[in-house]
Design a protein around this motif. Sequence first.
Motif, PDB file in Angstrom:
ATOM      1  N   SER A 112      17.849  84.806  28.819  1.00  0.00           N
ATOM      2  CA  SER A 112      18.637  84.979  27.513  1.00  0.00           C
ATOM      3  C   SER A 112      18.865  86.661  27.008  1.00  0.00           C
ATOM      4  O   SER A 112      19.755  87.344  27.166  1.00  0.00           O
ATOM      5  CB  SER A 112      17.809  84.387  25.859  1.00  0.00           C
ATOM      6  N   SER A 114      18.830  88.551  29.695  1.00  0.00           N
ATOM      7  CA  SER A 114      19.953  88.551  30.931  1.00  0.00           C
ATOM      8  C   SER A 114      21.266  88.453  30.409  1.00  0.00           C
ATOM      9  O   SER A 114      22.122  89.764  30.774  1.00  0.00           O
ATOM     10  CB  SER A 114      19.611  88.119  32.318  1.00  0.00           C
ATOM     11  N   THR A 115      21.024  87.569  30.227  1.00  0.00           N
ATOM     12  CA  THR A 115      22.401  87.270  29.037  1.00  0.00           C
ATOM     13  C   THR A 115      23.378  88.185  28.543  1.00  0.00           C
ATOM     14  O   THR A 115      24.715  88.415  28.491  1.00  0.00           O
ATOM     15  CB  THR A 115      22.356  86.132  28.929  1.00  0.00           C
ATOM     16  N   VAL A 173      22.012  82.379  24.110  1.00  0.00           N
ATOM     17  CA  VAL A 173      22.074  84.275  23.753  1.00  0.00           C
ATOM     18  C   VAL A 173      22.901  83.817  22.540  1.00  0.00           C
ATOM     19  O   VAL A 173      23.475  83.160  21.426  1.00  0.00           O
ATOM     20  CB  VAL A 173      24.183  83.652  24.613  1.00  0.00           C
TER      21      VAL A 173
END
Length: 319
Positions: A112, A114-115, A173
């Motif tokens: 989550s 990183s995205t 996300v």
Amino acid sequence: MSLTTNPRTTVNPNRPLSQVRPKPSLRDKYGDRAFNIAATTVLLLSILAVVYPLYFIVIASISDPNAVYEGKVWLFPSGVTTEGYERIFADSRIWNGLGNTVIYTVLGTAVSVSTILCGAYALSRKDMPGRKILMLLFVITMFFDGGLITKYLVVRDLGMLDTVWAVVLPGAVGVWNLIIARSFFEHTIPNELREAAQMDGATDFKFFFKMVLPLSKPLIMLMIMVHVVAQWNSFFDALIFLNDDSKYPLQLVLRNILIQSDVSSTGTTGGDIESYAAAQRIAELTKYAMIVVSSLPLMIALPFMQKHFTKGAMIGAVK
């Protein structure tokens, strides 16, 4: 030329007029003192309203349930017992669920954060084509949702049912967190810093990993804390998408144990009052102990993460 001053103003001839300050009156002193006392009182009451329920749960988890019902437990435990914790930790499902929760929390937080960081930085760049359209599509999902059935069908068709990805990916996300991160990059990372890095030969990837991320530690720690808490307390996705009991997270395991305890306490038959009372006693102890077991790891870890909330990393960065 004479100098006219306020009666409460003391003028030192060696000091410039810009440094002359009037002495506070007695009324101002008492007004400030009253405000400080009122603000301190409200703050202490707010802290007490937050801390005391947590403290009560802890002392109730090691107290006799009868004493809790009778109101004898409010400041110190009464009839100290660890039977609730012993029954919980004697169940092997607890340790298995704890291990699963750690895996889901670490993996889900990494995916989550990183995205969100990569997507938010890309959307914060004004030279990115179509960023307004993409942002609009993200915002639409905050108001319109396909529903639980659609979500289940998507997870099933992707072959993620009964896997760790069914818990991690569907909510990877969060649009609100994406908006927060994008706003942070827009207002904190100056465009001049990127231009200076490009003049030194830095690519977009190098600038992001070498400059943007080190300067975004407060945002990164905020995102980590938010997703750690969310993943640790999450159980609904596991309840819907997981069928194997060995893959259940801790929250779902505790839920099943609690339901089992309630069923055992209410299923006592034959008019045996003593057995019913004993079952109720165990169920109450288990409830309080479960709250402590599920919350204690986060309560221990979060204060150590608080120190990373520092500001001022951008001072002098443009220079």
